[in-house]
Design a protein around this motif. Sequence first.
Motif, short mmCIF file in Angstrom:
data_model
loop_
_atom_site.label_atom_id
_atom_site.label_comp_id
_atom_site.label_asym_id
_atom_site.label_seq_id
_atom_site.Cartn_x
_atom_site.Cartn_y
_atom_site.Cartn_z
N SER A 4 108.95 85.07 50.79
CA SER A 4 109.57 85.06 52.11
C SER A 4 108.77 85.91 53.09
O SER A 4 108.02 86.81 52.70
CB SER A 4 111.00 85.59 52.03
OG SER A 4 111.00 86.96 51.71
N SER A 5 108.98 85.60 54.38
CA SER A 5 108.30 86.35 55.43
C SER A 5 108.69 87.82 55.41
O SER A 5 107.86 88.70 55.61
CB SER A 5 108.65 85.74 56.79
OG SER A 5 108.09 86.49 57.84
N LYS A 183 97.85 89.04 58.57
CA LYS A 183 99.09 88.69 57.87
C LYS A 183 100.38 89.23 58.50
O LYS A 183 101.45 88.68 58.24
CB LYS A 183 99.02 89.19 56.42
CG LYS A 183 97.98 88.46 55.56
CD LYS A 183 98.34 86.99 55.40
CE LYS A 183 97.34 86.26 54.52
NZ LYS A 183 97.70 84.82 54.37
N LYS A 185 103.34 89.66 60.85
CA LYS A 185 104.01 88.92 61.93
C LYS A 185 104.90 89.87 62.72
O LYS A 185 105.38 90.87 62.21
CB LYS A 185 104.85 87.78 61.35
CG LYS A 185 104.03 86.69 60.69
CD LYS A 185 104.93 85.56 60.19
CE LYS A 185 104.11 84.44 59.54
NZ LYS A 185 104.97 83.35 59.03
N THR A 187 108.17 91.33 64.33
CA THR A 187 109.57 91.33 63.90
C THR A 187 110.54 91.61 65.05
O THR A 187 111.75 91.50 64.88
CB THR A 187 109.81 92.39 62.81
OG1 THR A 187 109.44 93.68 63.32
CG2 THR A 187 108.99 92.08 61.57
#
Length: 404
Positions: A4-5, A183, A185, A187
């Motif tokens: 999962s992210s 990598k 991202k 949030t």
Amino acid sequence: MAISSQSIISLIVVLSVTVADMSTDLYSVALSHIADYFNVDGNIVQFTLTCNLTGIALSGLIYGPLSDYYGRRPIMLVGMAIFTIASCICCIADDIILLILARFLQGIGSGVASVIGYATIRDMYSGIEYSKVISKLNMVVALSPCIAPVVGSHIIKWGCNWRFLFFIIFLTTTIMFCLIYFKLKETLIIKHNKASINHIIIRILKQYLLLFRNYRFLGFAVIQGLTFMWLWAYIANYPFIFKYLKIKDEYFGYLISIMVSFYMIGALINRKYVSKIGINKMLTIGLILPIISDGSLLIYYYSIGHLNLYILEIAWILSNIGIAFIISNNVTLAFGEINDIGFGSAFISFCDMAFGATGIYIVGKFFHYNVLPNLVLTVICSITAIVIYSLLHMAKYTNNQLKI
């Protein structure tokens, strides 16, 4: 099964904080060797730690607010870039002044890891779930002070120069920067439009003023700072304590790792029982354990007249378990009092490092007393933290009664 992210982001946070911690944990075992290399006193070399923590403290005040405004990812990249450059300078420092300055710059860069890292986790979790996630992450992060001193002590034993330790740090920060770039991202949902730098500065000042009006948040921030005051004082003094006890260099890392392993056990216990016992009670237990640990050592010392390694290691088990309870639950309670997590995370990080730098300075001034300054400082800080927490708890109880 696909990762999962949230898991990827959590992993990056863990690695970032681990690398930041490693910049101290890896080379701390070589402090006495650095002192010999530059022909200076031990308290001068300890100043490299003090300046590093000062850099972390000051930079954190800026990173947090900027991440609330521009997002977590870009600020993390800026900080890690500074961290990487400073680590390179540490490798080539040819005098103690340059090394001290480089460590200060390294602190300015590495300060981004915990501030933005834990704010990023807070973007995804809250409440007891946040406490559980932080406990789990802290267990992994604790591998740095568990493994790095062992690696560092063996590198020194093999005859490698202390500069090689900083080369390892430079290499890992470079890899970490690339990992974040490709990598990590974002949030945080950014709600602000583009504005002038003056507008941003004014907003930052206003937010900090709001924090200073929140006495409950300030109380928890000071409790965190007091804990890190005695913790960092120990980190700075461990190599000299072991040297005084005539322990060989190659064993330094293992002795530190034993203590860190009990911190990890404490994080496991907290993760398992915080839902049943409650955040407040777990924090209270955590604050009491260092008093029992170092208070007992003080009584033992004044009764017997000396301390040995085995007695120290056994007593320190309690304080290291206590640290795990404090860090996970105190931060959770602090963040529960505010809305702007970036600002809050930055201020707590500032307290951690500012108080830590003060602790190192105090121990350095009383360096000739060996471990006694650490014991006294731990007891004083922990008692003060309990008093502050008791006042916060009573004030909240009184307010609830008035509402009823």
